[in-house]
Design a protein around this motif. Structure first.
Motif, short mmCIF file in Angstrom:
data_model
loop_
_atom_site.label_atom_id
_atom_site.label_comp_id
_atom_site.label_asym_id
_atom_site.label_seq_id
_atom_site.Cartn_x
_atom_site.Cartn_y
_atom_site.Cartn_z
N SER A 26 -24.38 -49.87 16.35
CA SER A 26 -24.27 -49.43 14.95
C SER A 26 -23.10 -50.08 14.23
N ASP A 29 -23.46 -51.52 10.54
CA ASP A 29 -23.49 -50.53 9.46
C ASP A 29 -22.14 -49.86 9.26
N LEU A 30 -21.46 -49.55 10.36
CA LEU A 30 -20.13 -48.96 10.27
C LEU A 30 -19.16 -49.92 9.59
N GLY A 33 -19.77 -49.96 5.87
CA GLY A 33 -19.22 -48.78 5.22
C GLY A 33 -17.72 -48.85 5.09
N ALA A 59 -15.55 -40.37 12.66
CA ALA A 59 -15.36 -41.03 11.36
C ALA A 59 -13.93 -40.94 10.86
N PHE A 91 -15.89 -43.72 2.44
CA PHE A 91 -16.61 -44.19 3.63
C PHE A 91 -17.89 -43.41 3.83
N TYR A 92 -17.83 -42.08 3.73
CA TYR A 92 -19.02 -41.26 3.91
C TYR A 92 -20.13 -41.69 2.94
N TYR A 95 -21.34 -45.33 4.00
CA TYR A 95 -22.04 -45.36 5.28
C TYR A 95 -23.33 -44.56 5.24
N ASN A 99 -26.38 -46.29 7.11
CA ASN A 99 -26.59 -45.80 8.47
C ASN A 99 -28.00 -46.10 8.98
N LYS A 129 -19.64 -38.75 16.52
CA LYS A 129 -20.15 -39.03 15.18
C LYS A 129 -20.47 -37.71 14.47
N PHE A 133 -24.67 -37.88 10.23
CA PHE A 133 -24.93 -39.28 10.56
C PHE A 133 -25.62 -39.43 11.91
#
Length: 229
Positions: A26, A29-30, A33, A59, A91-92, A95, A99, A129, A133
């Motif tokens: 992942s 994607d991380l 973000g 996170a 970030f949230y 992402y 995600n 995580k 997510f």
């Protein structure tokens, strides 16, 4: 060593697996973000290679590492709570849209899960995580149907390497620690299993903060979960 050698010639009754770096790559994607967050804060992007070294503790720690530009973020001056919360929210948001978009399932994972399920193993995910997510990624990757339980970083007041999330998953699955195996990719997973008193398998391809996994003291180290078959 064969997997069955850890359980007196039998397969484990319960297998708990980490998510990021164990089941799914992942990091793309991380990193996307994190870099969107950093740009929004007027900072230079970190890039995927650095983010791969920062993943594994949830996170909030990932964001703190990104703000410090260092896996050992505690060596640097801490941001104010307002600054940190702004970064975490950014970030949230970023992402949440990425995600699962560029993530991939590691080779050997699906064959291993299919075999373990056919044998009758109870399968669960234990990750740091956040829950929102975790489920989103499992759904996006088409892996949700293998797991009756997914314990995330915010399911309990504590997270890995505290053994409580592992024990909680075992309880939810109706298993017992004596026949439980933990599979992960980092020192966090090895410490979690050790704290819970269960054997560990670690994979070499994941995220261990840039360090070698062969020196972590896991019972078995593999390049692919298919090797366990």
């Amino acid at each position: 060593m064969k997997l069955t050698e850890l359980f007196r010639g039998q397969w484990p009754g319960t297998i708990l697996l980490d998510l990021d770096g164990t089941l799914v790559d992942s990091a793309p994607d991380l990193a996307g973000g994190i870099d969107q967050m950093l740009r929004a804060l007027g900072r230079a992007p970190a890039g995927e290679d650095k983010v791969r070294e920062w993943v594994g503790n949830g996170a909030a720690i990932l964001v703190r590492r990104a703000l410090a530009g260092d896996v050992d973020y505690e060596r640097h001056p801490a941001p104010s709570q307002i600054e940190f919360q702004q970064a975490l929210d950014l970030f949230y948001s970023a992402y949440g849209e990425l995600n699962g978009l560029y993530s991939t399932i590691y080779p050997g994972v699906e064959l291993f899960l299919e075999t373990a399920d056919a044998i009758g193993c109870r399968l669960g995910v234990v990750t740091n995580k956040p829950h929102a997510f975790t489920q989103q990624l499992l759904d996006q990757m088409g892996l949700s149907h293998w797991f009756a339980v997914a314990v995330s970083g915010d399911t309990l007041p504590v997270r890995k390497p505290d053994p409580a999330p592992l024990s909680h998953a075992v309880d939810l699955l109706g298993g017992d620690l004596a026949s439980t195996l933990m599979i992960g990719d980092s020192v966090t997973d090895v410490d979690t299993a050790r704290n819970a008193g269960v054997p560990t398998v670690v994979v070499r391809y994941g995220y261990n903060y840039g360090g070698p996994v062969d020196e972590l003291g896991a019972d078995i180290v593999v390049d692919s979960l298919a090797e366990l078959l």
